[in-house]
Write a protein that holds these residues in place. Structure first.
Motif, PDB file in Angstrom:
ATOM      1  N   LEU A  17       9.673   9.532  -4.169  1.00 55.93           N
ATOM      2  CA  LEU A  17       9.353  10.094  -5.480  1.00 55.93           C
ATOM      3  C   LEU A  17       7.911   9.752  -5.864  1.00 55.93           C
ATOM      4  N   LYS A  18       7.562   8.493  -5.701  1.00 55.56           N
ATOM      5  CA  LYS A  18       6.231   8.057  -6.141  1.00 55.56           C
ATOM      6  C   LYS A  18       5.123   8.665  -5.277  1.00 55.56           C
ATOM      7  N   LEU A  19       5.282   8.584  -3.965  1.00 49.47           N
ATOM      8  CA  LEU A  19       4.223   9.077  -3.072  1.00 49.47           C
ATOM      9  C   LEU A  19       4.038  10.583  -3.175  1.00 49.47           C
ATOM     10  N   GLU A  26      -0.079  10.605   4.073  1.00 51.26           N
ATOM     11  CA  GLU A  26       1.081   9.901   3.505  1.00 51.26           C
ATOM     12  C   GLU A  26       1.734  10.720   2.393  1.00 51.26           C
ATOM     13  N   ARG A  27       0.916  11.358   1.560  1.00 51.25           N
ATOM     14  CA  ARG A  27       1.398  11.953   0.312  1.00 51.25           C
ATOM     15  C   ARG A  27       1.849  13.391   0.448  1.00 51.25           C
ATOM     16  N   VAL A  28       1.064  14.166   1.216  1.00 48.22           N
ATOM     17  CA  VAL A  28       1.241  15.613   1.201  1.00 48.22           C
ATOM     18  C   VAL A  28       1.880  16.135   2.484  1.00 48.22           C
ATOM     19  N   LEU A  57       3.783  11.456  -7.701  1.00 50.81           N
ATOM     20  CA  LEU A  57       2.618  10.864  -8.393  1.00 50.81           C
ATOM     21  C   LEU A  57       1.364  10.910  -7.519  1.00 50.81           C
ATOM     22  N   ASN A  58       1.433  10.348  -6.326  1.00 46.94           N
ATOM     23  CA  ASN A  58       0.209  10.270  -5.527  1.00 46.94           C
ATOM     24  C   ASN A  58      -0.254  11.665  -5.068  1.00 46.94           C
ATOM     25  N   ALA A  59       0.685  12.537  -4.700  1.00 51.22           N
ATOM     26  CA  ALA A  59       0.276  13.881  -4.261  1.00 51.22           C
ATOM     27  C   ALA A  59      -0.396  14.626  -5.416  1.00 51.22           C
ATOM     28  N   SER A  60       0.169  14.536  -6.626  1.00 52.25           N
ATOM     29  CA  SER A  60      -0.451  15.265  -7.741  1.00 52.25           C
ATOM     30  C   SER A  60      -1.764  14.602  -8.159  1.00 52.25           C
ATOM     31  N   HIS A  61      -1.869  13.286  -7.939  1.00 61.07           N
ATOM     32  CA  HIS A  61      -3.138  12.603  -8.192  1.00 61.07           C
ATOM     33  C   HIS A  61      -4.238  13.179  -7.290  1.00 61.07           C
ATOM     34  N   SER A  62      -3.908  13.350  -6.003  1.00 62.39           N
ATOM     35  CA  SER A  62      -4.901  13.912  -5.082  1.00 62.39           C
ATOM     36  C   SER A  62      -5.238  15.347  -5.475  1.00 62.39           C
ATOM     37  N   LEU A  82      -6.598  10.039   5.177  1.00 58.62           N
ATOM     38  CA  LEU A  82      -5.501   9.077   5.324  1.00 58.62           C
ATOM     39  C   LEU A  82      -4.485   9.233   4.197  1.00 58.62           C
ATOM     40  N   LYS A  83      -4.971   9.498   2.983  1.00 64.34           N
ATOM     41  CA  LYS A  83      -4.044   9.603   1.847  1.00 64.34           C
ATOM     42  C   LYS A  83      -3.157  10.835   1.962  1.00 64.34           C
ATOM     43  N   LEU A  84      -3.739  11.994   2.321  1.00 65.99           N
ATOM     44  CA  LEU A  84      -2.918  13.210   2.397  1.00 65.99           C
ATOM     45  C   LEU A  84      -1.852  13.075   3.480  1.00 65.99           C
ATOM     46  N   ASP A 126      -9.631   5.655 -18.388  1.00 64.84           N
ATOM     47  CA  ASP A 126     -10.697   6.437 -17.750  1.00 64.84           C
ATOM     48  C   ASP A 126     -10.644   6.225 -16.242  1.00 64.84           C
ATOM     49  N   HIS A 127      -9.728   6.958 -15.607  1.00 64.59           N
ATOM     50  CA  HIS A 127      -9.528   6.800 -14.161  1.00 64.59           C
ATOM     51  C   HIS A 127     -10.338   7.887 -13.470  1.00 64.59           C
ATOM     52  N   ARG A 128     -11.335   7.474 -12.724  1.00 63.72           N
ATOM     53  CA  ARG A 128     -12.242   8.452 -12.112  1.00 63.72           C
ATOM     54  C   ARG A 128     -11.577   9.231 -10.988  1.00 63.72           C
ATOM     55  N   MET A 188       7.518  -0.237  -2.838  1.00 64.15           N
ATOM     56  CA  MET A 188       6.806   0.788  -3.593  1.00 64.15           C
ATOM     57  C   MET A 188       6.111   0.064  -4.751  1.00 64.15           C
ATOM     58  N   VAL A 189       4.816   0.289  -4.866  1.00 62.41           N
ATOM     59  CA  VAL A 189       4.065  -0.334  -5.961  1.00 62.41           C
ATOM     60  C   VAL A 189       3.514   0.767  -6.855  1.00 62.41           C
ATOM     61  N   ASP A 190       3.427   0.506  -8.142  1.00 59.76           N
ATOM     62  CA  ASP A 190       2.881   1.529  -9.031  1.00 59.76           C
ATOM     63  C   ASP A 190       2.294   0.916 -10.297  1.00 59.76           C
ATOM     64  N   SER A 191       1.038   1.228 -10.528  1.00 60.24           N
ATOM     65  CA  SER A 191       0.370   1.013 -11.805  1.00 60.24           C
ATOM     66  C   SER A 191      -1.014   1.629 -11.641  1.00 60.24           C
ATOM     67  N   ILE A 192      -1.463   2.345 -12.640  1.00 57.92           N
ATOM     68  CA  ILE A 192      -2.787   2.962 -12.524  1.00 57.92           C
ATOM     69  C   ILE A 192      -3.848   1.937 -12.916  1.00 57.92           C
ATOM     70  N   VAL A 193      -4.720   1.668 -11.961  1.00 58.99           N
ATOM     71  CA  VAL A 193      -5.729   0.610 -12.116  1.00 58.99           C
ATOM     72  C   VAL A 193      -7.112   1.207 -11.849  1.00 58.99           C
ATOM     73  N   GLN A 208     -12.651   8.156  -7.582  1.00 56.30           N
ATOM     74  CA  GLN A 208     -11.970   6.987  -6.986  1.00 56.30           C
ATOM     75  C   GLN A 208     -10.750   7.465  -6.171  1.00 56.30           C
ATOM     76  N   ILE A 209     -10.014   8.415  -6.725  1.00 56.47           N
ATOM     77  CA  ILE A 209      -8.815   8.922  -6.038  1.00 56.47           C
ATOM     78  C   ILE A 209      -9.202   9.784  -4.830  1.00 56.47           C
ATOM     79  N   ALA A 210     -10.363  10.463  -4.929  1.00 58.33           N
ATOM     80  CA  ALA A 210     -10.768  11.398  -3.859  1.00 58.33           C
ATOM     81  C   ALA A 210     -11.137  10.692  -2.555  1.00 58.33           C
ATOM     82  N   ASP A 258       0.838  -1.196   0.000  1.00 55.07           N
ATOM     83  CA  ASP A 258       0.000   0.000   0.000  1.00 55.07           C
ATOM     84  C   ASP A 258       0.876   1.249   0.000  1.00 55.07           C
ATOM     85  N   ASN A 259       0.247   2.357  -0.436  1.00 53.77           N
ATOM     86  CA  ASN A 259       0.972   3.620  -0.637  1.00 53.77           C
ATOM     87  C   ASN A 259       1.185   4.350   0.679  1.00 53.77           C
ATOM     88  N   MET A 260       2.101   3.846   1.497  1.00 48.44           N
ATOM     89  CA  MET A 260       2.336   4.471   2.789  1.00 48.44           C
ATOM     90  C   MET A 260       3.831   4.671   3.013  1.00 48.44           C
TER      91      MET A 260
HETATM   92  C1  CS2 Z   1      -4.305   6.869  -6.486  1.00 49.55           C
HETATM   93  C2  CS2 Z   1      -3.470   5.593  -6.473  1.00 49.55           C
HETATM   94  O1  CS2 Z   1      -6.432   6.166  -5.757  1.00 49.55           O
HETATM   95  C3  CS2 Z   1      -5.436   6.826  -5.476  1.00 49.55           C
HETATM   96  O2  CS2 Z   1      -5.358   7.471  -4.442  1.00 49.55           O
HETATM   97  O3  CS2 Z   1      -3.455   7.952  -6.277  1.00 49.55           O
HETATM   98  O4  CS2 Z   1      -4.194   4.471  -6.264  1.00 49.55           O
HETATM   99  C4  CS2 Z   1      -2.636   5.475  -7.748  1.00 49.55           C
HETATM  100  O5  CS2 Z   1      -3.439   5.286  -8.880  1.00 49.55           O
HETATM  101  C5  CS2 Z   1      -1.655   4.345  -7.642  1.00 49.55           C
HETATM  102  O6  CS2 Z   1      -0.887   4.493  -6.472  1.00 49.55           O
HETATM  103  C6  CS2 Z   1      -0.757   4.306  -8.860  1.00 49.55           C
HETATM  104  O7  CS2 Z   1       0.249   3.410  -8.641  1.00 49.55           O
END
Ligand code: CS2
Length: 432
Positions: free
Chosen positions: A286-288, A373-375, A291-296, A369-371, A357-359, A220-225, A362-364, A182-184
């Motif tokens: 780098l990833k958290l 770790e990421r921000v 990638l994850n911070a900008s995703h949020s 908990l996510k912020l 088409d990544h909603r 560290m795991v990474d793939s957009i699913v 879903q990320i929100a 997990d992304n922690m």
């Molecule tokens: C995303 C991650 O849902 C989320 O919060 O930021 O699941 C992201 O798609 C993956 O970490 C990519 O590896």
């Protein structure tokens, strides 16, 4: 016709199928949280590793709450399709998952799978909230942990299942490797401490054995699913010529970095692209934090501006400019020694993929908990070092507004953030 071992031969020849004898593969691992991410990521590295180097590395996949995924997989003998969202999508059937269980329904079988001497590894994708942590250590007041202490043989939490599964394993004493995916921040160390803390309360002898015999590597795991949707299911059925109730979709990119700290054997993951390294931290930072911070940021800024998918928010000039500034003025200086700009350029390209088409919704989810770790870690470090934090603060504000339907609810912030005048000002927007 539905995908299964009996129908696999009828699958369209354009679809890649396992090059090994799936029916004869035995389980050597357990996975807790057999959701889409596991099926699209670790299970595929494992499927590739079995093809490349053999070994009984089948997976017992455990659903932690609802039985739906476990049931769908078991109705298909564990087989499912992965759709890779490239310019022309491609399809493969994976065979690594050999059995499925649902924790609330089959607690004994889950504990037995963890204790099985043939199993050498447990992997986990249970999301940030699945670890029942508070301030980085096990939250003994968490309802699931309170439950698991009272009913150790019918655990609800991943930490409870691991502690009790290891209690049964201790009888024969075979070591084991347990890998949080997990992304922690410090995912391995934190999981290790949580399992140890629960074991300590169940039986101090168990806790001592865990310390000497169980490894918790960092990863560290990474793939957009993106969550599987009806459109993907329909494309899979069309490509395969069979229906598949357990298919997943993912982007072409995949990365897995694992700390080289195994208590026993492992699949040949390193032969199929996984990186087994001495120190995961730079990869994960780098990833958290990029990638994850900008995703949020995309999720909270994008939803309020009417976007539905990541690639749409990436096409919004205002959001894009915000992200470029964030990387340039706050993340690159805040993560010295890491190739932040190059990594962001590649990440931006991935986010813009119109096939995925990544909603944003879903990320929100689970923003608090996510912020954390990421921000917050970069924000706190930047504030300490006198570096800018206005944009990091703006991500937090956008989350608070998302939660409060427009008006930021500061009570959602952890105390150490809320009480710090500099962080608070950045979040309220007074810092610019
Ligand atoms: C995303 C991650 O849902 C989320 O919060 O930021 O699941 C992201 O798609 C993956 O970490 C990519 O590896």
């Amino acid at each position: 016709m539905k995908l299964s071992l009996a129908t696999l031969k009828a699958a369209s020849p354009s679809v890649r199928t396992p090059a090994y004898d799936v029916a004869r593969l035995r389980a050597g691992m357990v996975h807790l949280g057999v959701g889409a991410f596991h099926r699209a990521h670790q299970a595929i590295f494992t499927d590739d590793a079995i093809e490349a180097a053999g070994g009984d590395w089948g997976v017992v996949g455990v659903s932690m709450r609802q039985p739906d995924v476990a049931n769908a997989l078991s109705a298909q003998d564990g087989l499912y399709t992965v759709e890779t969202l490239d310019e022309a999508p491609s399809y493969r059937v994976a065979g690594a998952i050999r059995a499925t269980l649902t924790l609330p329904q089959d607690p004994e079988a889950v504990l037995a799978a963890i204790a099985d001497p043939a199993a050498h590894i447990v992997t986990l994708t249970v999301t940030e909230k699945g670890y029942c942590l508070a301030g980085g250590t096990l939250d003994l007041q968490h309802p699931d942990i309170v439950h698991d202490l009272a009913h150790p043989l019918a655990p609800r939490s991943a930490v409870g299942a691991l502690a009790q599964g290891l209690a049964a394993r201790q009888r024969h004493g075979a070591p084991m490797t347990i890998i949080s995916c997990d992304n922690m921040v410090e995912n391995g160390a934190r999981l290790g401490r949580a399992v140890h803390a629960l074991a300590e309360r169940l039986d101090p002898g168990l806790a001592a054995w865990i310390e000497t015999s169980i490894a918790f590597p960092e990863t560290m795991v990474d793939s957009i699913v993106p969550a599987t949707d009806a459109a993907s299911r329909a494309r899979v059925a069309q490509a395969l010529g069979l229906t598949d109730e357990a298919s997943v979709q993912r982007e072409p990119y995949g990365q897995w970095v694992i700390e080289d700290r195994f208590a026993g054997p492992r699949p040949a993951w390193d032969q199929v692209g996984a990186q087994i390294v001495a120190d995961v931290a730079p990869h994960r930072r780098l990833k958290l934090h990029v990638l994850n911070a900008s995703h949020s940021a995309l999720a909270y800024l994008g939803l309020v501006r009417g976007h539905e998918f990541v690639h749409q928010a990436m096409g919004d000039a205002q959001i894009r400019a915000f992200l470029e500034d964030l990387v340039e003025t706050e993340l690159a200086p805040g993560l010295p020694g890491l190739p932040v700009r190059d990594y962001w350029a590649k990440t931006a390209h991935r986010f813009a993929n119109p096939m995925v088409d990544h909603r944003l919704a879903q990320i929100a989810q689970d923003g608090g908990l996510k912020l954390a770790e990421r921000v917050y870690p970069v924000m706190i470090a930047n504030a300490r070092d006198g570096l800018p934090i206005a944009r990091l603060g703006a991500i937090v504000r956008a989350w608070l507004e998302h939660m409060g339907a427009g008006s930021p609810d500061l009570d959602l912030l952890p105390q150490e953030i809320r009480r710090d005048p500099i962080l608070r000002a950045a979040i309220l927007g007074a810092a610019q």
